[in-house]
Design a protein around this motif. Structure first.
Motif, PDB file in Angstrom:
ATOM      1  N   GLU A 113       1.088   7.287   1.071  1.00 59.64           N
ATOM      2  CA  GLU A 113       0.199   8.420   1.339  1.00 59.64           C
ATOM      3  C   GLU A 113      -1.245   7.632   1.515  1.00 59.64           C
ATOM      4  OE1 GLU A 113       0.929   7.666  -3.041  1.00 59.64           O
ATOM      5  OE2 GLU A 113       2.160   7.819  -1.373  1.00 59.64           O
ATOM      6  N   ASP A 114      -1.564   6.576   1.046  1.00 59.79           N
ATOM      7  CA  ASP A 114      -2.787   5.936   1.356  1.00 59.79           C
ATOM      8  C   ASP A 114      -2.980   5.310   2.762  1.00 59.79           C
ATOM      9  OD1 ASP A 114      -3.959   6.525  -1.057  1.00 59.79           O
ATOM     10  OD2 ASP A 114      -2.846   4.987  -1.996  1.00 59.79           O
TER      11      ASP A 114
ATOM     12  N   TYR B 155     -13.150   3.933   1.084  1.00 58.06           N
ATOM     13  CA  TYR B 155     -11.778   4.596   0.714  1.00 58.06           C
ATOM     14  C   TYR B 155     -11.067   3.374  -0.099  1.00 58.06           C
ATOM     15  CZ  TYR B 155      -7.146   6.589   0.098  1.00 58.06           C
ATOM     16  OH  TYR B 155      -5.994   7.033  -0.252  1.00 58.06           O
ATOM     17  N   ARG B 156     -10.392   3.400  -1.314  1.00 61.14           N
ATOM     18  CA  ARG B 156      -9.733   2.060  -1.694  1.00 61.14           C
ATOM     19  C   ARG B 156      -8.520   2.620  -2.502  1.00 61.14           C
ATOM     20  NH1 ARG B 156     -14.105  -1.134  -5.368  1.00 61.14           N
ATOM     21  NH2 ARG B 156     -14.575   1.101  -6.227  1.00 61.14           N
ATOM     22  N   VAL B 157      -7.436   1.965  -2.313  1.00 61.49           N
ATOM     23  CA  VAL B 157      -6.075   2.219  -2.979  1.00 61.49           C
ATOM     24  C   VAL B 157      -6.305   2.155  -4.554  1.00 61.49           C
ATOM     25  CG1 VAL B 157      -3.724   1.794  -3.120  1.00 61.49           C
ATOM     26  CG2 VAL B 157      -4.912   1.288  -0.839  1.00 61.49           C
TER      27      VAL B 157
ATOM     28  N   LYS C 244      -7.712   3.562  -7.065  1.00 61.78           N
ATOM     29  CA  LYS C 244      -8.521   4.637  -7.668  1.00 61.78           C
ATOM     30  C   LYS C 244      -9.277   4.531  -8.855  1.00 61.78           C
ATOM     31  CE  LYS C 244      -7.015   7.221  -4.246  1.00 61.78           C
ATOM     32  NZ  LYS C 244      -6.037   6.326  -3.826  1.00 61.78           N
TER      33      LYS C 244
ATOM     34  N   ILE D 237       0.848  -1.217  -0.087  1.00 59.58           N
ATOM     35  CA  ILE D 237      -0.037   0.170  -0.038  1.00 59.58           C
ATOM     36  C   ILE D 237       0.619   1.291   0.060  1.00 59.58           C
ATOM     37  CG2 ILE D 237      -1.723   1.439   1.102  1.00 59.58           C
ATOM     38  CD1 ILE D 237      -2.621  -1.207   2.454  1.00 59.58           C
TER      39      ILE D 237
ATOM     40  N   TYR E 133      -5.627   6.301   5.431  1.00 57.86           N
ATOM     41  CA  TYR E 133      -7.056   6.352   4.992  1.00 57.86           C
ATOM     42  C   TYR E 133      -7.647   5.129   5.020  1.00 57.86           C
ATOM     43  CZ  TYR E 133      -5.352  11.188   4.504  1.00 57.86           C
ATOM     44  OH  TYR E 133      -4.714  12.287   4.357  1.00 57.86           O
ATOM     45  N   ILE E 134      -7.033   3.953   5.052  1.00 60.33           N
ATOM     46  CA  ILE E 134      -7.306   2.735   4.694  1.00 60.33           C
ATOM     47  C   ILE E 134      -8.474   2.321   5.169  1.00 60.33           C
ATOM     48  CG2 ILE E 134      -5.161   2.133   3.494  1.00 60.33           C
ATOM     49  CD1 ILE E 134      -4.868   0.050   5.838  1.00 60.33           C
TER      50      ILE E 134
END
Length: 463
Positions: A394-395, A404-406, A408, A391, A398-399
């Protein structure tokens, strides 16, 4: 009534009472001191004449005393022991005669026999003397109260002027003070009014480190949180709309095709199968949304029981092994024996199925996914580690956020709905545990779960 006016009135009333009491006390003491000084000066003057008479008692001395007092603002009357006037600096009037007829004790130090400066015409003292020839008499001193009242009247004028000046300065100070105190309150009132209308873009300065400053900071934090929630809600609704629109479009489109008469039965079954898969997609999404809604409303049921974590995980791994084998991903399990925890097995199965499903989706062939359970004292650590894609840094923060999905691109082949990890975190939080994540791109990801373990049934405190 505005708070600035209320505050100003309260300040004015309180300070006015304090100032009025202080001025009254000061005026009373000043007047009292002034009258006492006049009486003591009058008595000392009488004692001085007495001392002269006791040294030299003759007509020349008496005449000298009479002439001396006639040039001052005081009067003298000298009498013998039976009250007969021997000499006086002015004609004895009725008020003076009344004082002369007043009985009093003999005193070498002098006596104050009339001190009422408000209602009487004179204040008066008396000093007794004994002449060298043995004759006894009295020296009476008089001073007109008109002079004292005139001085006190001038004093009153000064006090009134000072009081007016103090009130003016007090009003000016209260005005500035109330403005200074109420300005941040007015700003906060305007801010809360904006917030009540749905406008959360407010900015409040922290004016001080007192309670008002803390209130301002709290309102600012509230506005920021509400603004964040508003954005999150809009994003959430947009994401849900997107997630529902795609399968519903498939369902509607393929349903229209399937009901045509000019297609083969094989194609019709194929389209019906697609409709069935998309219906399951919508059903699963709604199930997860309902679960999250229950968690938000604190109606999400947790039924805990004593569970052997090792045996529990083995049953989950048996369900997942075929999927891992078909993709060529090795599944490894390490667990200490007799590791017990108080959990809801149904909810925790949901947790591990979600984590293992994510590990499988983002892992390549010939990689390893490992579940390791360790126990130290009364703490159970569960690590779910894979060698997948990882992952981005920066993600990572927020996971666990909803939707929210890595990925996009929102690929329905490689990603879920962005709700799974949110539900995982909510379930673990409901059990009093914690979950964290560590990841490196192209090296893998590790989810770390920490729970309270059990020594025995009696030592566990159910949260």
């Amino acid at each position: 009534m505005k708070i600035s006016i209320k505050l100003g009135l309260w300040f004015f009333i309180c300070i006015f009472i304090i100032e009025a009491s202080s001025m009254f006390f000061l005026h009373r003491n000043v007047v009292h001191s002034l009258v006492n000084e006049e009486l003591n000066a009058l008595k000392l003057r009488g004692n001085s004449h007495r001392d002269v008479i006791e040294i030299s008692y003759d007509k020349a001395t008496l005449h000298h005393i009479k002439i001396m007092e006639s040039q001052t603002d005081t009067e003298v009357v000298i009498t013998n022991d039976v009250g007969k006037v021997i000499t006086s600096s002015k004609t004895v009037d009725k008020e003076m005669e009344k004082i002369l007829n007043t009985k009093h004790e003999e005193s070498k130090n002098g006596l104050i026999i009339q001190s009422d400066w408000q209602d009487e015409r004179y204040i008066s003292t008396v000093s007794s003397f004994q002449a060298p020839n043995g004759e006894i008499g009295f020296v009476y001193m008089f001073k007109s109260t008109d002079q004292i009242q005139h001085v006190i009247s001038r004093l009153n004028e000064h006090f009134i002027l000072a009081s007016v000046l103090i009130i003016f300065l007090m009003l000016f100070t209260i005005f500035l003070l109330s403005k200074a105190l109420t300005k941040p309150l007015i700003l906060m009132k305007e801010a809360t009014r904006k917030i009540s209308k749905g406008d959360f873009s407010v900015s409040l300065p922290k004016t001080s480190n007192d309670e008002i400053g803390e209130l301002s900071t709290s309102i600012q934090i509230l506005a920021n949180d509400l603004n964040y929630l508003k954005k999150e809600r809009n994003e959430f609704l947009g994401s849900i709309s997107h997630e529902l629109r795609t399968p519903l479009t498939y369902i509607k489109g393929y349903a229209d095709i399937a009901k045509r008469n000019n297609i083969s039965e094989k194609d019709r079954l194929h389209y019906i199968h697609i409709i069935y898969e998309e219906s399951n997609h919508v059903s699963n999404l709604l199930t997860e949304l309902f679960d999250l809604a229950k968690m938000d409303q604190h109606t999400f049921s947790i039924s805990k029981e004593k569970v052997n974590i090792c045996l529990f995980m083995q049953s989950i791994l048996r369900k997942m092994e075929p999927a891992f084998e078909s993709k060529g991903v090795k599944l490894e399990f390490i667990c200490q024996k007799e590791t017990f925890a108080h959990i809801d097995p149904i909810r925790f199965e949901q947790v591990f199925l979600n984590l293992l499903d994510n590990a499988l989706k983002y892992s390549d062939t010939n990689t390893l996914t490992a579940i390791e359970i360790t126990k130290k004292e009364n703490i159970i650590d569960i690590n779910v580690r894979d060698q997948g894609h990882g992952i981005p840094a920066e993600d990572l923060p927020y996971i666990f956020d909803r939707l929210y999905r890595v990925d996009k691109s929102r690929s329905r082949l490689t990603g879920g709905y962005g709700l799974g990890l949110s539900i995982v975190k909510e379930i673990i939080d409901a059990h009093g545990g914690t979950i964290s994540v560590e990841s490196q791109l192209n090296k893998g990801t590790c989810f770390k779960i920490t729970l309270k373990g059990l020594y025995d049934e009696n030592r566990f405190a159910d949260r």
